[in-house]
Scaffold this motif. Structure first.
Motif, PDB file in Angstrom:
ATOM      1  N   HIS A  39      -0.128  57.350  43.152  1.00 41.97           N
ATOM      2  CA  HIS A  39       1.138  57.010  43.798  1.00 41.97           C
ATOM      3  C   HIS A  39       2.274  57.946  43.400  1.00 41.97           C
ATOM      4  CE1 HIS A  39      -0.484  52.640  44.314  1.00 41.97           C
ATOM      5  NE2 HIS A  39      -0.913  53.455  45.259  1.00 41.97           N
ATOM      6  N   GLY A  40       1.982  58.974  42.619  1.00 40.03           N
ATOM      7  CA  GLY A  40       2.970  59.992  42.307  1.00 40.03           C
ATOM      8  C   GLY A  40       3.618  59.894  40.946  1.00 40.03           C
ATOM      9  N   GLU A  41       3.408  58.779  40.224  1.00 45.72           N
ATOM     10  CA  GLU A  41       3.984  58.677  38.895  1.00 45.72           C
ATOM     11  C   GLU A  41       3.291  59.661  37.954  1.00 45.72           C
ATOM     12  OE1 GLU A  41       0.592  55.734  38.996  1.00 45.72           O
ATOM     13  OE2 GLU A  41       2.088  56.522  40.368  1.00 45.72           O
ATOM     14  N   LEU A  42       3.973  60.018  36.863  1.00 50.66           N
ATOM     15  CA  LEU A  42       3.488  61.050  35.959  1.00 50.66           C
ATOM     16  C   LEU A  42       3.461  60.535  34.528  1.00 50.66           C
ATOM     17  CD1 LEU A  42       5.752  63.717  37.554  1.00 50.66           C
ATOM     18  CD2 LEU A  42       3.288  64.039  37.447  1.00 50.66           C
ATOM     19  N   ALA A  43       2.460  60.988  33.780  1.00 45.23           N
ATOM     20  CA  ALA A  43       2.390  60.745  32.341  1.00 45.23           C
ATOM     21  C   ALA A  43       2.404  62.100  31.651  1.00 45.23           C
ATOM     22  CB  ALA A  43       1.127  59.970  31.971  1.00 45.23           C
ATOM     23  N   VAL A  44       3.323  62.293  30.697  1.00 39.74           N
ATOM     24  CA  VAL A  44       3.469  63.538  29.962  1.00 39.74           C
ATOM     25  C   VAL A  44       3.003  63.327  28.534  1.00 39.74           C
ATOM     26  CG1 VAL A  44       5.078  65.294  29.142  1.00 39.74           C
ATOM     27  CG2 VAL A  44       5.395  64.265  31.409  1.00 39.74           C
ATOM     28  N   LEU A  45       2.011  64.122  28.103  1.00 43.43           N
ATOM     29  CA  LEU A  45       1.462  64.030  26.752  1.00 43.43           C
ATOM     30  C   LEU A  45       1.759  65.338  26.025  1.00 43.43           C
ATOM     31  CD1 LEU A  45      -1.557  62.804  28.533  1.00 43.43           C
ATOM     32  CD2 LEU A  45      -0.943  61.481  26.545  1.00 43.43           C
ATOM     33  N   LEU A  46       2.558  65.267  24.973  1.00 41.80           N
ATOM     34  CA  LEU A  46       2.954  66.457  24.235  1.00 41.80           C
ATOM     35  C   LEU A  46       2.020  66.692  23.053  1.00 41.80           C
ATOM     36  CD1 LEU A  46       6.850  66.162  24.248  1.00 41.80           C
ATOM     37  CD2 LEU A  46       5.371  67.433  25.821  1.00 41.80           C
ATOM     38  N   ASN A  47       1.579  67.936  22.937  1.00 44.73           N
ATOM     39  CA  ASN A  47       0.680  68.356  21.874  1.00 44.73           C
ATOM     40  C   ASN A  47       1.426  68.329  20.535  1.00 44.73           C
ATOM     41  OD1 ASN A  47      -1.231  69.740  20.258  1.00 44.73           O
ATOM     42  ND2 ASN A  47      -1.828  71.075  21.959  1.00 44.73           N
ATOM     43  N   GLN A  48       0.792  67.778  19.515  1.00 46.14           N
ATOM     44  CA  GLN A  48       1.386  67.711  18.188  1.00 46.14           C
ATOM     45  C   GLN A  48       1.093  68.950  17.338  1.00 46.14           C
ATOM     46  OE1 GLN A  48       3.404  64.690  17.555  1.00 46.14           O
ATOM     47  NE2 GLN A  48       3.053  65.071  19.745  1.00 46.14           N
ATOM     48  N   GLY A  64       8.401  58.973  46.634  1.00 49.30           N
ATOM     49  CA  GLY A  64       8.872  57.875  47.458  1.00 49.30           C
ATOM     50  C   GLY A  64       7.757  56.912  47.800  1.00 49.30           C
ATOM     51  N   ALA A  65       7.636  56.604  49.096  1.00 50.43           N
ATOM     52  CA  ALA A  65       6.675  55.595  49.530  1.00 50.43           C
ATOM     53  C   ALA A  65       5.292  56.166  49.804  1.00 50.43           C
ATOM     54  CB  ALA A  65       7.193  54.901  50.786  1.00 50.43           C
ATOM     55  N   ILE A  92       5.825  66.629  55.567  1.00 50.13           N
ATOM     56  CA  ILE A  92       6.945  66.772  56.490  1.00 50.13           C
ATOM     57  C   ILE A  92       8.241  66.317  55.833  1.00 50.13           C
ATOM     58  CG2 ILE A  92       7.866  66.117  58.743  1.00 50.13           C
ATOM     59  CD1 ILE A  92       5.408  67.947  58.798  1.00 50.13           C
ATOM     60  N   SER A  93       8.193  65.195  55.109  1.00 42.52           N
ATOM     61  CA  SER A  93       9.422  64.665  54.534  1.00 42.52           C
ATOM     62  C   SER A  93       9.497  64.817  53.025  1.00 42.52           C
ATOM     63  CB  SER A  93       9.563  63.170  54.891  1.00 42.52           C
ATOM     64  OG  SER A  93       8.441  62.440  54.407  1.00 42.52           O
TER      65      SER A  93
END
Length: 440
Positions: A39-48, A64-65, A92-93
Protein backbone atom coordinates in the motif's frame (compact mmCIF):
# COMPACT_ATOMS: atom_id res chain seq x y z
CA UNK A 1 31.00 -21.10 4.46
CA UNK A 2 29.20 -19.79 7.50
CA UNK A 3 26.44 -17.22 8.00
CA UNK A 4 24.70 -15.55 10.91
CA UNK A 5 20.97 -15.01 10.47
CA UNK A 6 18.87 -12.12 11.79
CA UNK A 7 15.13 -12.26 11.18
CA UNK A 8 13.68 -8.73 11.41
CA UNK A 9 9.92 -8.54 11.83
CA UNK A 10 8.22 -5.42 10.54
CA UNK A 11 5.35 -5.46 13.01
CA UNK A 12 3.93 -2.06 12.00
CA UNK A 13 4.14 -2.37 8.23
CA UNK A 14 0.45 -2.10 7.33
CA UNK A 15 0.58 -4.34 4.24
CA UNK A 16 2.69 -7.18 2.93
CA UNK A 17 6.12 -6.18 1.57
CA UNK A 18 6.19 -5.42 -2.13
CA UNK A 19 9.79 -4.40 -2.81
CA UNK A 20 12.93 -3.20 -1.07
CA UNK A 21 16.21 -1.41 -1.64
CA UNK A 22 19.62 -1.64 0.06
CA UNK A 23 21.69 1.56 0.16
CA UNK A 24 23.47 3.90 2.59
CA UNK A 25 20.83 6.42 3.73
CA UNK A 26 22.71 8.28 6.49
CA UNK A 27 26.32 8.52 5.25
CA UNK A 28 27.58 6.19 7.95
CA UNK A 29 27.68 2.60 9.14
CA UNK A 30 27.22 0.94 5.76
CA UNK A 31 24.19 0.01 3.64
CA UNK A 32 20.72 0.41 5.14
CA UNK A 33 17.42 -1.20 4.11
CA UNK A 34 14.17 0.38 2.88
CA UNK A 35 11.10 -1.88 2.64
CA UNK A 36 8.07 -0.84 0.58
CA UNK A 37 4.67 -2.19 1.57
CA UNK A 38 2.05 -3.04 -1.03
CA UNK A 39 0.00 0.00 0.00
CA UNK A 40 3.03 2.29 -0.24
CA UNK A 41 4.08 2.60 3.39
CA UNK A 42 7.81 2.34 4.09
CA UNK A 43 10.00 0.82 6.79
CA UNK A 44 13.53 2.24 7.17
CA UNK A 45 16.16 0.07 8.87
CA UNK A 46 19.45 1.79 9.67
CA UNK A 47 22.65 -0.23 9.82
CA UNK A 48 24.43 -0.10 13.18
CA UNK A 49 27.80 -0.64 11.52
CA UNK A 50 28.14 -4.37 12.05
CA UNK A 51 25.40 -5.60 9.71
CA UNK A 52 22.80 -5.46 12.47
CA UNK A 53 19.93 -3.02 12.21
CA UNK A 54 18.11 -0.68 14.58
CA UNK A 55 14.38 -0.57 15.19
CA UNK A 56 12.39 0.10 11.99
CA UNK A 57 11.15 3.67 11.47
CA UNK A 58 7.89 3.72 9.54
CA UNK A 59 6.82 6.29 6.95
CA UNK A 60 3.27 6.80 5.69
CA UNK A 61 2.45 5.88 2.12
CA UNK A 62 3.21 8.58 -0.46
CA UNK A 63 0.83 6.93 -2.94
CA UNK A 64 -2.51 8.08 -1.55
CA UNK A 65 -5.33 5.66 -2.26
CA UNK A 66 -3.43 3.53 -4.79
CA UNK A 67 -0.93 0.77 -4.20
CA UNK A 68 2.83 0.87 -4.77
CA UNK A 69 4.96 -1.27 -7.04
CA UNK A 70 8.66 -0.58 -6.59
CA UNK A 71 11.28 1.47 -4.74
CA UNK A 72 14.83 2.64 -5.46
CA UNK A 73 17.36 4.81 -3.60
CA UNK A 74 19.68 7.38 -5.20
CA UNK A 75 20.61 11.06 -5.40
CA UNK A 76 17.49 12.44 -7.08
CA UNK A 77 17.54 16.04 -5.84
CA UNK A 78 20.88 17.51 -6.85
CA UNK A 79 22.51 17.27 -3.42
CA UNK A 80 24.64 14.52 -1.92
CA UNK A 81 21.90 13.01 0.23
CA UNK A 82 20.26 9.73 -0.79
CA UNK A 83 16.56 10.06 -1.66
CA UNK A 84 13.82 7.45 -1.94
CA UNK A 85 11.85 7.09 -5.17
CA UNK A 86 8.58 5.12 -5.08
CA UNK A 87 6.62 4.00 -8.15
CA UNK A 88 2.91 4.19 -7.38
CA UNK A 89 0.46 2.03 -9.27
CA UNK A 90 -1.44 4.92 -10.89
CA UNK A 91 1.25 6.67 -12.91
CA UNK A 92 -1.24 9.23 -14.26
CA UNK A 93 -1.88 10.93 -10.93
CA UNK A 94 0.77 9.61 -8.55
CA UNK A 95 3.61 8.32 -10.73
CA UNK A 96 6.99 8.65 -9.04
CA UNK A 97 6.99 9.91 -5.48
CA UNK A 98 10.29 11.37 -4.27
CA UNK A 99 11.12 11.51 -0.57
CA UNK A 100 14.12 13.82 -0.25
CA UNK A 101 16.71 12.56 2.17
CA UNK A 102 17.99 14.72 5.03
CA UNK A 103 21.26 12.80 5.10
CA UNK A 104 20.59 11.20 8.49
CA UNK A 105 18.15 8.45 7.52
CA UNK A 106 15.08 10.71 7.76
CA UNK A 107 13.12 12.13 4.84
CA UNK A 108 11.04 15.14 3.82
CA UNK A 109 7.42 14.93 2.73
CA UNK A 110 7.00 13.39 -0.75
CA UNK A 111 6.63 15.31 -3.98
CA UNK A 112 5.18 13.92 -7.20
CA UNK A 113 6.30 13.39 -10.77
CA UNK A 114 3.82 11.78 -13.15
CA UNK A 115 5.88 10.59 -16.15
CA UNK A 116 4.35 11.59 -19.47
CA UNK A 117 3.60 8.41 -21.38
CA UNK A 118 5.40 8.20 -24.73
CA UNK A 119 3.20 8.53 -27.78
CA UNK A 120 2.30 4.92 -28.39
CA UNK A 121 -0.98 4.29 -26.62
CA UNK A 122 -0.36 5.51 -23.07
CA UNK A 123 1.14 3.46 -20.30
CA UNK A 124 0.53 2.15 -16.82
CA UNK A 125 2.01 -0.03 -14.07
CA UNK A 126 5.57 1.15 -13.57
CA UNK A 127 7.59 -1.67 -11.96
CA UNK A 128 11.07 -2.99 -11.20
CA UNK A 129 12.97 0.26 -10.60
CA UNK A 130 16.77 0.11 -10.81
CA UNK A 131 19.46 2.77 -10.77
CA UNK A 132 22.16 2.10 -13.36
CA UNK A 133 24.48 3.55 -15.96
CA UNK A 134 22.14 3.19 -18.92
CA UNK A 135 21.15 5.16 -22.01
CA UNK A 136 24.51 6.71 -22.85
CA UNK A 137 24.48 9.76 -20.57
CA UNK A 138 25.26 8.61 -17.03
CA UNK A 139 22.89 7.30 -14.42
CA UNK A 140 19.27 6.56 -15.15
CA UNK A 141 16.21 5.10 -13.46
CA UNK A 142 15.42 1.94 -15.43
CA UNK A 143 11.99 0.34 -15.14
CA UNK A 144 9.32 -1.59 -16.99
CA UNK A 145 5.97 -0.17 -18.04
CA UNK A 146 2.86 -1.86 -19.36
CA UNK A 147 1.40 -0.55 -22.63
CA UNK A 148 -1.27 -3.13 -23.34
CA UNK A 149 -1.32 -6.81 -24.33
CA UNK A 150 2.15 -8.11 -25.30
CA UNK A 151 3.62 -4.61 -24.95
CA UNK A 152 5.58 -4.42 -21.75
CA UNK A 153 8.50 -2.15 -22.52
CA UNK A 154 11.77 -1.30 -20.83
CA UNK A 155 11.86 2.44 -20.10
CA UNK A 156 14.27 4.80 -18.39
CA UNK A 157 14.53 8.35 -17.07
CA UNK A 158 17.93 10.01 -17.01
CA UNK A 159 18.59 11.21 -13.48
CA UNK A 160 19.40 14.84 -14.49
CA UNK A 161 16.07 14.98 -16.35
CA UNK A 162 14.30 13.50 -13.34
CA UNK A 163 15.79 16.18 -11.08
CA UNK A 164 14.90 18.92 -13.57
CA UNK A 165 11.30 17.70 -13.72
CA UNK A 166 11.01 17.75 -9.94
CA UNK A 167 12.49 21.26 -9.88
CA UNK A 168 9.89 22.48 -12.36
CA UNK A 169 12.05 22.69 -15.45
CA UNK A 170 10.52 19.73 -17.27
CA UNK A 171 8.70 17.86 -18.45
CA UNK A 172 11.04 15.35 -20.03
CA UNK A 173 9.74 12.27 -21.79
CA UNK A 174 10.96 8.91 -20.52
CA UNK A 175 12.68 6.85 -23.19
CA UNK A 176 11.52 3.32 -23.91
CA UNK A 177 12.35 0.30 -26.03
CA UNK A 178 10.40 1.67 -28.97
CA UNK A 179 11.61 3.41 -32.12
CA UNK A 180 9.72 6.58 -33.08
CA UNK A 181 9.84 8.63 -36.26
CA UNK A 182 10.39 12.42 -36.12
CA UNK A 183 6.62 12.92 -35.75
CA UNK A 184 6.40 10.63 -32.74
CA UNK A 185 4.82 7.69 -34.58
CA UNK A 186 5.86 4.17 -33.63
CA UNK A 187 7.98 2.41 -36.23
CA UNK A 188 9.28 -0.43 -34.06
CA UNK A 189 8.59 -1.95 -30.63
CA UNK A 190 10.94 -4.09 -28.57
CA UNK A 191 8.65 -5.64 -25.93
CA UNK A 192 10.02 -7.75 -23.10
CA UNK A 193 8.56 -10.73 -21.27
CA UNK A 194 6.88 -10.32 -17.88
CA UNK A 195 9.11 -7.47 -16.74
CA UNK A 196 12.06 -9.75 -16.00
CA UNK A 197 15.44 -8.15 -16.63
CA UNK A 198 18.88 -7.76 -15.10
CA UNK A 199 21.45 -5.06 -15.78
CA UNK A 200 25.01 -6.02 -16.58
CA UNK A 201 28.02 -5.56 -18.85
CA UNK A 202 27.06 -6.32 -22.46
CA UNK A 203 29.04 -8.92 -24.44
CA UNK A 204 29.93 -6.32 -27.08
CA UNK A 205 31.65 -2.93 -27.04
CA UNK A 206 29.29 -0.45 -25.39
CA UNK A 207 29.88 2.47 -23.01
CA UNK A 208 27.42 1.45 -20.28
CA UNK A 209 25.19 -1.37 -19.11
CA UNK A 210 22.75 -3.53 -21.03
CA UNK A 211 19.41 -4.85 -19.86
CA UNK A 212 19.34 -8.64 -20.29
CA UNK A 213 15.84 -9.98 -20.76
CA UNK A 214 13.87 -12.60 -22.62
CA UNK A 215 11.90 -11.47 -25.65
CA UNK A 216 8.53 -12.71 -26.93
CA UNK A 217 10.26 -14.90 -29.54
CA UNK A 218 12.00 -16.79 -26.69
CA UNK A 219 15.45 -15.40 -27.45
CA UNK A 220 17.69 -13.84 -24.82
CA UNK A 221 18.15 -10.15 -25.57
CA UNK A 222 20.80 -7.62 -24.55
CA UNK A 223 19.00 -4.29 -24.85
CA UNK A 224 20.89 -0.98 -24.99
CA UNK A 225 19.99 2.59 -25.83
CA UNK A 226 21.89 5.50 -27.31
CA UNK A 227 20.91 8.62 -29.21
CA UNK A 228 24.32 8.77 -30.92
CA UNK A 229 25.03 5.13 -31.70
CA UNK A 230 27.36 4.16 -34.51
CA UNK A 231 26.81 1.36 -37.01
CA UNK A 232 25.86 -1.43 -36.78
CA UNK A 233 23.69 0.14 -34.06
CA UNK A 234 21.07 2.82 -34.70
CA UNK A 235 20.06 5.84 -32.66
CA UNK A 236 17.52 4.78 -30.06
CA UNK A 237 16.90 1.31 -28.65
CA UNK A 238 18.93 -1.63 -29.93
CA UNK A 239 18.77 -5.28 -29.05
CA UNK A 240 21.21 -8.08 -29.81
CA UNK A 241 19.41 -11.43 -29.65
CA UNK A 242 21.05 -14.70 -28.60
CA UNK A 243 19.33 -17.98 -29.34
CA UNK A 244 20.29 -21.58 -28.52
CA UNK A 245 19.25 -24.56 -30.60
CA UNK A 246 16.98 -25.80 -27.80
CA UNK A 247 15.44 -22.88 -25.88
CA UNK A 248 13.85 -23.36 -22.48
CA UNK A 249 10.09 -23.05 -22.16
CA UNK A 250 9.70 -20.46 -19.38
CA UNK A 251 13.02 -18.84 -18.44
CA UNK A 252 13.27 -15.56 -16.54
CA UNK A 253 16.46 -13.55 -16.09
CA UNK A 254 17.73 -13.33 -12.50
CA UNK A 255 21.30 -11.94 -12.61
CA UNK A 256 24.51 -11.72 -14.62
CA UNK A 257 28.15 -12.35 -13.73
CA UNK A 258 31.40 -13.69 -15.16
CA UNK A 259 31.49 -17.31 -13.99
CA UNK A 260 34.35 -18.62 -16.13
CA UNK A 261 36.87 -15.77 -15.95
CA UNK A 262 36.79 -14.81 -19.63
CA UNK A 263 35.67 -11.23 -18.96
CA UNK A 264 32.21 -11.76 -20.48
CA UNK A 265 29.27 -12.17 -18.09
CA UNK A 266 27.06 -15.22 -18.16
CA UNK A 267 23.32 -14.77 -17.68
CA UNK A 268 21.58 -16.66 -14.87
CA UNK A 269 17.92 -17.51 -15.45
CA UNK A 270 15.30 -19.31 -13.43
CA UNK A 271 13.76 -22.17 -15.38
CA UNK A 272 10.28 -22.33 -13.83
CA UNK A 273 11.23 -25.74 -12.48
CA UNK A 274 13.66 -27.02 -9.83
CA UNK A 275 16.83 -25.47 -11.16
CA UNK A 276 18.55 -22.53 -12.80
CA UNK A 277 20.14 -22.08 -16.20
CA UNK A 278 23.49 -20.57 -17.17
CA UNK A 279 23.50 -18.87 -20.58
CA UNK A 280 26.98 -18.41 -22.05
CA UNK A 281 26.62 -15.65 -24.63
CA UNK A 282 30.19 -15.79 -25.90
CA UNK A 283 31.44 -17.49 -27.94
CA UNK A 284 28.58 -16.92 -30.35
CA UNK A 285 28.03 -17.23 -34.09
CA UNK A 286 26.53 -14.45 -36.18
CA UNK A 287 23.27 -15.30 -37.93
CA UNK A 288 21.05 -12.55 -39.31
CA UNK A 289 21.99 -8.96 -38.33
CA UNK A 290 21.19 -8.57 -34.64
CA UNK A 291 20.90 -12.34 -34.07
CA UNK A 292 23.60 -14.67 -32.75
CA UNK A 293 23.61 -18.42 -32.16
CA UNK A 294 24.82 -19.64 -28.77
CA UNK A 295 25.21 -22.97 -27.04
CA UNK A 296 22.27 -24.42 -25.16
CA UNK A 297 22.09 -23.19 -21.56
CA UNK A 298 23.56 -25.40 -18.87
CA UNK A 299 20.78 -26.30 -16.45
CA UNK A 300 21.78 -26.84 -12.81
CA UNK A 301 19.27 -28.75 -10.70
CA UNK A 302 18.19 -27.57 -7.27
CA UNK A 303 16.83 -29.91 -4.59
CA UNK A 304 13.06 -30.34 -5.16
CA UNK A 305 12.62 -30.89 -1.42
CA UNK A 306 13.58 -27.24 -0.89
CA UNK A 307 10.79 -25.90 -3.10
CA UNK A 308 10.85 -23.77 -6.23
CA UNK A 309 13.48 -21.07 -6.85
CA UNK A 310 12.22 -17.48 -6.66
CA UNK A 311 15.49 -15.59 -7.24
CA UNK A 312 19.22 -16.03 -7.81
CA UNK A 313 22.29 -13.80 -7.49
CA UNK A 314 25.94 -14.07 -8.55
CA UNK A 315 28.83 -13.21 -6.21
CA UNK A 316 31.97 -14.66 -4.61
CA UNK A 317 30.60 -15.77 -1.24
CA UNK A 318 33.58 -17.79 0.04
CA UNK A 319 36.34 -15.37 -0.97
CA UNK A 320 38.21 -17.74 -3.28
CA UNK A 321 38.09 -15.34 -6.24
CA UNK A 322 35.54 -17.47 -8.14
CA UNK A 323 31.94 -16.34 -8.49
CA UNK A 324 29.21 -18.49 -7.00
CA UNK A 325 25.43 -18.59 -7.54
CA UNK A 326 23.03 -18.28 -4.60
CA UNK A 327 19.50 -19.49 -5.30
CA UNK A 328 16.56 -18.62 -3.04
CA UNK A 329 14.01 -21.43 -2.85
CA UNK A 330 10.86 -21.71 -0.76
CA UNK A 331 8.20 -24.30 -0.02
CA UNK A 332 5.29 -21.93 -0.57
CA UNK A 333 4.15 -21.86 3.05
CA UNK A 334 5.19 -18.21 3.47
CA UNK A 335 8.00 -19.10 5.84
CA UNK A 336 10.23 -22.09 5.09
CA UNK A 337 12.98 -21.22 2.65
CA UNK A 338 16.60 -21.96 1.80
CA UNK A 339 19.45 -20.14 0.10
CA UNK A 340 21.29 -22.83 -1.86
CA UNK A 341 24.81 -21.55 -2.63
CA UNK A 342 26.52 -23.30 -5.55
CA UNK A 343 30.29 -22.66 -5.22
CA UNK A 344 31.80 -21.81 -8.58
CA UNK A 345 34.83 -23.70 -9.90
CA UNK A 346 35.92 -20.75 -12.05
CA UNK A 347 35.07 -22.48 -15.32
CA UNK A 348 31.30 -21.96 -15.35
CA UNK A 349 30.55 -25.16 -13.44
CA UNK A 350 29.79 -25.65 -9.76
CA UNK A 351 30.44 -27.82 -6.75
CA UNK A 352 27.57 -29.27 -4.72
CA UNK A 353 25.21 -26.74 -3.16
CA UNK A 354 25.62 -25.60 0.42
CA UNK A 355 22.26 -24.83 2.01
CA UNK A 356 21.56 -21.88 4.30
CA UNK A 357 18.11 -21.77 5.96
CA UNK A 358 16.20 -18.50 5.76
CA UNK A 359 12.67 -17.12 6.07
CA UNK A 360 10.91 -16.29 2.82
CA UNK A 361 7.83 -16.58 0.67
CA UNK A 362 7.95 -15.45 -2.98
CA UNK A 363 11.07 -13.52 -1.99
CA UNK A 364 14.12 -12.10 -3.70
CA UNK A 365 17.78 -11.62 -2.82
CA UNK A 366 20.11 -8.63 -2.66
CA UNK A 367 23.88 -8.78 -2.19
CA UNK A 368 25.71 -6.16 -0.12
CA UNK A 369 28.67 -5.88 2.24
CA UNK A 370 26.67 -4.92 5.34
CA UNK A 371 29.38 -5.22 7.97
CA UNK A 372 32.48 -3.97 6.12
CA UNK A 373 34.32 -7.29 6.11
CA UNK A 374 34.70 -7.40 2.31
CA UNK A 375 32.63 -10.59 2.05
CA UNK A 376 29.16 -10.45 0.51
CA UNK A 377 26.17 -10.67 2.81
CA UNK A 378 22.62 -11.42 1.72
CA UNK A 379 19.30 -9.72 2.36
CA UNK A 380 16.07 -11.43 1.43
CA UNK A 381 12.57 -10.03 1.57
CA UNK A 382 9.67 -12.28 2.48
CA UNK A 383 6.79 -11.05 0.32
CA UNK A 384 4.37 -13.38 2.10
CA UNK A 385 4.99 -12.01 5.61
CA UNK A 386 6.30 -8.82 7.22
CA UNK A 387 9.81 -10.17 7.52
CA UNK A 388 13.28 -9.24 6.25
CA UNK A 389 16.11 -11.73 6.79
CA UNK A 390 19.75 -10.66 6.92
CA UNK A 391 22.38 -13.35 6.36
CA UNK A 392 25.77 -11.98 7.47
CA UNK A 393 28.67 -13.79 5.89
CA UNK A 394 30.99 -15.00 8.67
CA UNK A 395 33.11 -17.25 6.46
CA UNK A 396 36.79 -17.12 7.56
CA UNK A 397 39.01 -15.34 5.07
CA UNK A 398 41.20 -17.59 2.91
CA UNK A 399 44.91 -17.79 3.64
CA UNK A 400 47.01 -14.84 2.39
CA UNK A 401 47.70 -15.16 -1.31
CA UNK A 402 44.44 -17.05 -1.97
CA UNK A 403 41.98 -14.23 -1.38
CA UNK A 404 41.40 -13.67 -5.07
CA UNK A 405 40.71 -9.95 -4.96
CA UNK A 406 38.04 -9.95 -2.25
CA UNK A 407 39.03 -6.50 -0.98
CA UNK A 408 38.28 -5.03 -4.38
CA UNK A 409 35.09 -7.05 -4.55
CA UNK A 410 34.00 -5.60 -1.21
CA UNK A 411 34.14 -2.07 -2.61
CA UNK A 412 32.09 -3.23 -5.56
CA UNK A 413 29.50 -4.78 -3.27
CA UNK A 414 28.71 -1.47 -1.59
CA UNK A 415 28.32 0.19 -4.98
CA UNK A 416 26.09 -2.63 -6.14
CA UNK A 417 23.88 -2.28 -3.09
CA UNK A 418 23.52 1.44 -3.80
CA UNK A 419 22.16 0.61 -7.26
CA UNK A 420 19.82 -2.28 -6.79
CA UNK A 421 14.98 -1.57 -5.39
CA UNK A 422 4.78 11.87 9.16
CA UNK A 423 7.66 9.93 10.78
CA UNK A 424 7.13 7.88 13.88
CA UNK A 425 9.83 5.75 15.43
CA UNK A 426 8.18 2.59 16.68
CA UNK A 427 9.05 0.11 19.38
CA UNK A 428 11.70 -2.34 18.18
CA UNK A 429 10.33 -5.53 16.72
CA UNK A 430 11.73 -8.78 18.04
CA UNK A 431 14.76 -10.00 16.14
CA UNK A 432 15.78 -13.63 16.12
CA UNK A 433 19.55 -14.03 15.78
CA UNK A 434 21.11 -17.37 15.04
CA UNK A 435 24.39 -18.66 13.65
CA UNK A 436 25.20 -21.78 11.71
CA UNK A 437 27.78 -23.22 9.37
CA UNK A 438 27.55 -25.15 6.15
CA UNK A 439 30.38 -27.43 5.24
CA UNK A 440 32.80 -26.29 2.56
Amino acid sequence: MSFSKDVIRLADLASLPQDYAVADLDHKSGPDIVVLGHHGELAVLLNQGDGRFGAPAYLDSPCGAVSANSVVVGEFSGDANPDILVACDDNISDGFQRLRGNGDGTFAEPDTLAPIAPGFGGGSTIEWLHLASFGGEGQAIVYTQFFGPSSELLCFFRVPDLIADYDGNGPHLPLCSAQLDPDGNVIDLIPIVAGDYALGTPPFAWPDQAAFTFLPDGNLGALVYSEEAQLPFVAGPNVEEYFPAHPLAFPSVADTGDLDGDGVPEVIALTGEHGFAVYTVEPSEADLPGFRRIADPAVVATDPALGYPTDAVVEDFDGDGKRDVAVLTDLGDGETATVAIFPGKGDGTFRSAQNVPTDSGDGRLTVADLDGTGLPDLVNLNRAANVVTVLRNTTPAPEPGTLGGVAAAGALLVARADQTRRRRARTPSAQSPSSFEVSA
